[in-house]
Design a protein around this motif. Structure first.
Motif, PDB file in Angstrom:
ATOM      1  N   ASN A 283     -54.350   6.673  -3.540  1.00  0.00           N
ATOM      2  CA  ASN A 283     -54.862   7.999  -3.867  1.00  0.00           C
ATOM      3  C   ASN A 283     -55.997   8.380  -2.926  1.00  0.00           C
ATOM      4  O   ASN A 283     -56.787   7.528  -2.513  1.00  0.00           O
ATOM      5  N   GLY A 293     -50.040  19.318  -0.705  1.00  0.00           N
ATOM      6  CA  GLY A 293     -49.844  18.448  -1.859  1.00  0.00           C
ATOM      7  C   GLY A 293     -49.925  16.980  -1.510  1.00  0.00           C
ATOM      8  O   GLY A 293     -50.040  16.134  -2.401  1.00  0.00           O
ATOM      9  N   ASN A 294     -49.846  16.663  -0.203  1.00  0.00           N
ATOM     10  CA  ASN A 294     -50.017  15.297   0.282  1.00  0.00           C
ATOM     11  C   ASN A 294     -51.427  15.141   0.832  1.00  0.00           C
ATOM     12  O   ASN A 294     -52.031  16.102   1.326  1.00  0.00           O
ATOM     13  N   GLU A 302     -51.116   9.584   0.294  1.00  0.00           N
ATOM     14  CA  GLU A 302     -50.813   9.969  -1.082  1.00  0.00           C
ATOM     15  C   GLU A 302     -49.773  11.076  -1.068  1.00  0.00           C
ATOM     16  O   GLU A 302     -50.054  12.189  -0.609  1.00  0.00           O
ATOM     17  N   ARG A 304     -47.012  13.997  -2.543  1.00  0.00           N
ATOM     18  CA  ARG A 304     -47.105  15.037  -3.572  1.00  0.00           C
ATOM     19  C   ARG A 304     -46.703  14.463  -4.936  1.00  0.00           C
ATOM     20  O   ARG A 304     -45.943  13.503  -5.033  1.00  0.00           O
ATOM     21  N   ASP A 305     -47.217  15.099  -6.005  1.00  0.00           N
ATOM     22  CA  ASP A 305     -47.024  14.579  -7.356  1.00  0.00           C
ATOM     23  C   ASP A 305     -45.561  14.407  -7.731  1.00  0.00           C
ATOM     24  O   ASP A 305     -45.196  13.464  -8.431  1.00  0.00           O
ATOM     25  N   ALA A 306     -44.692  15.320  -7.268  1.00  0.00           N
ATOM     26  CA  ALA A 306     -43.287  15.313  -7.690  1.00  0.00           C
ATOM     27  C   ALA A 306     -42.514  14.097  -7.197  1.00  0.00           C
ATOM     28  O   ALA A 306     -41.433  13.808  -7.734  1.00  0.00           O
ATOM     29  N   LYS A 308     -44.280  10.972  -6.350  1.00  0.00           N
ATOM     30  CA  LYS A 308     -45.085   9.746  -6.413  1.00  0.00           C
ATOM     31  C   LYS A 308     -44.286   8.594  -7.028  1.00  0.00           C
ATOM     32  O   LYS A 308     -44.302   7.468  -6.522  1.00  0.00           O
ATOM     33  N   GLN A 353     -49.137   2.987 -11.380  1.00  0.00           N
ATOM     34  CA  GLN A 353     -49.569   4.224 -12.031  1.00  0.00           C
ATOM     35  C   GLN A 353     -48.603   5.356 -11.728  1.00  0.00           C
ATOM     36  O   GLN A 353     -48.219   6.129 -12.614  1.00  0.00           O
ATOM     37  N   TRP A 354     -48.213   5.481 -10.472  1.00  0.00           N
ATOM     38  CA  TRP A 354     -47.288   6.540 -10.070  1.00  0.00           C
ATOM     39  C   TRP A 354     -45.936   6.383 -10.765  1.00  0.00           C
ATOM     40  O   TRP A 354     -45.312   7.367 -11.159  1.00  0.00           O
ATOM     41  N   ALA A 357     -46.425   7.752 -14.237  1.00  0.00           N
ATOM     42  CA  ALA A 357     -46.768   9.175 -14.316  1.00  0.00           C
ATOM     43  C   ALA A 357     -45.616  10.086 -13.903  1.00  0.00           C
ATOM     44  O   ALA A 357     -45.522  11.223 -14.380  1.00  0.00           O
ATOM     45  N   ASP A 358     -44.758   9.617 -13.034  1.00  0.00           N
ATOM     46  CA  ASP A 358     -43.666  10.440 -12.512  1.00  0.00           C
ATOM     47  C   ASP A 358     -42.330   9.718 -12.723  1.00  0.00           C
ATOM     48  O   ASP A 358     -41.825   9.047 -11.836  1.00  0.00           O
TER      49      ASP A 358
END
Length: 395
Positions: A283, A293-294, A302, A304-306, A308, A353-354, A357-358
């Motif tokens: 992160n 987003g990166n 890191e 983008r969230d979509a 991860k 974690q990623w 979360a995703d």
């Protein structure tokens, strides 16, 4: 005693098998093909007992008494079936002759995605390749019916095209395990695969990463941009082949093996691919102008969230698939973001974690299925079971 009447019973079939094993003389009576099917174990015990129907999972192509190909199939003339889809021992397999009329749909060279699926075959229980076998088939079916056309079917992720749960087939040896035992079982399962060349990766990515809203495009991993499939190459605005597990981490390059494994190769903009380079994952950092987003800094990236979770599961797949055999490095995630050319990639705690979360979305699940069905014949277990990451690495 009416032997014909009871020939179809399971007790009689088992009695024949036991007698054959012990060398006790028994009347040779054909097993009724209309009765319930035999398991592979029962069929192996009943060699010479006549005609029977047998159900088992396709595990490979037999080429000799003790040799079964699990990938790179060379012929359509024979299949090996077993009671477990992940059966490792040839002694527990039944070698089945695939005669001419069945080769187009049951030969493994023409239908490699048949491996791991349940089939029922009817024929004569007799030795084949000097091994327990079934010859001269009179009926063959898969998952209870004839197989659908390979290139056009779109099975539901998580199940076989016939609706059979992968936990009962592909992952049978892994389900219920944790820690090192789970890791070992998964390695043995996913190491059975076909390989592709680095040139073939171009065509594969056009299929695995196809934009669901625009079939002429692919979705780029980090930028998320939809780009025409034919705009690929080395120019700054082209897309190229991104190694999510950076190929310098373990120095495996682009040779067939980890360097061409589709489970971690993704389309990406040439400029963005270059900026990511061989950085580890973590992160933080500054925003990436070409891929909003990166974020990146001097030693980490890191996404983008979509995606991860996608990235995390690709890294975890590589660690389980490549354990140091076949001349390849032993890849492993760790807690460092300065791994250089060592066969490590971080940061493990962040990847875990990623992963949580995703969770896998429809795009990632479809990608896993296409690789399994059309290209490599193996799966990313963390797409099917994200919870297995914690079962292996904790966190």
């Amino acid at each position: 005693m009416d032997l014909k009447r009871i020939a179809g019973s399971r007790a009689w079939r088992l009695a024949i098998g036991l007698a054959l094993v012990l060398g006790v003389g028994v009347p040779v009576v054909a097993v009724s093909a209309s009765s319930e099917t035999l398991t592979v174990a029962e069929a192996l015990a009943a060699q010479g007992a006549g005609s029977a129907s047998v159900t088992g999972y396709v595990v490979g192509q037999p080429t000799a008494t003790d040799t079964v190909l699990r990938a790179g199939f060379t012929s359509d003339t024979a299949i090996a079936i077993a009671d477990l889809a992940s059966e490792p021992a040839t002694a527990n397999m039944l070698y089945v002759q695939v005669s001419g009329s069945y080769r187009d749909t049951f030969g493994l060279r023409s239908n490699p995605s048949l491996r791991g699926r349940a089939v029922t075959v009817t024929g004569t229980l007799t030795a084949y390749f000097a091994h327990g076998g079934l010859k001269n088939p009179t009926a063959m079916s898969v998952d209870g019916s004839a197989p659908p056309a390979g290139p056009t079917r779109t099975p539901t992720p998580g199940t076989t095209p016939g609706g059979d749960d992968y936990d009962r087939t592909y992952y049978a040896s892994a389900v219920g395990r944790t820690g090192p035992a789970l890791r070992t079982a998964l390695h043995e399962v996913i190491s059975v695969q076909r390989t592709v060349t680095y040139d073939q990766v171009w065509e594969a990515l056009k299929e695995t990463d196809q934009d669901p809203a625009n079939p002429g495009n692919v979705i780029l991993l980090y930028s998320g941009r939809s780009q025409r499939k034919d705009v690929n190459g080395g120019d700054p605005d082209d897309w190229n082949r991104e190694h999510v597990w950076a190929k310098s981490h373990g120095d495996f390059g682009t040779a067939t093996g980890p360097g061409t494994d589709l489970h971690h190769l993704r389309p990406e903009d040439v400029s963005v691919n270059s900026e990511r380079g061989n950085k580890d994952f973590d992160n933080g950092g500054g925003p990436v102008r070409e891929a909003p987003g990166n974020f990146t800094d001097g030693d980490s990236w890191e996404p983008r969230d979509a995606v991860k979770g996608d990235v995390a599961r690709m890294i975890m797949y590589m660690a389980i698939r490549y354990e140091g055999g076949d001349g390849w490095p032993n890849l492993e995630p760790n807690q460092s973001v300065r791994n250089g050319s060592a066969p490590y990639l971080g940061k493990l705690s962040v990847l875990l974690q990623w992963n949580r979360a995703d969770p896998p979305d429809a795009f990632e699940k479809r990608r896993n299925q296409v690789i399994y069905d059309r290209w490599q014949g193996n799966r990313n277990p963390f797409v099917d079971h994200p919870e297995w990451a914690t079962a292996i690495w904790g966190g």
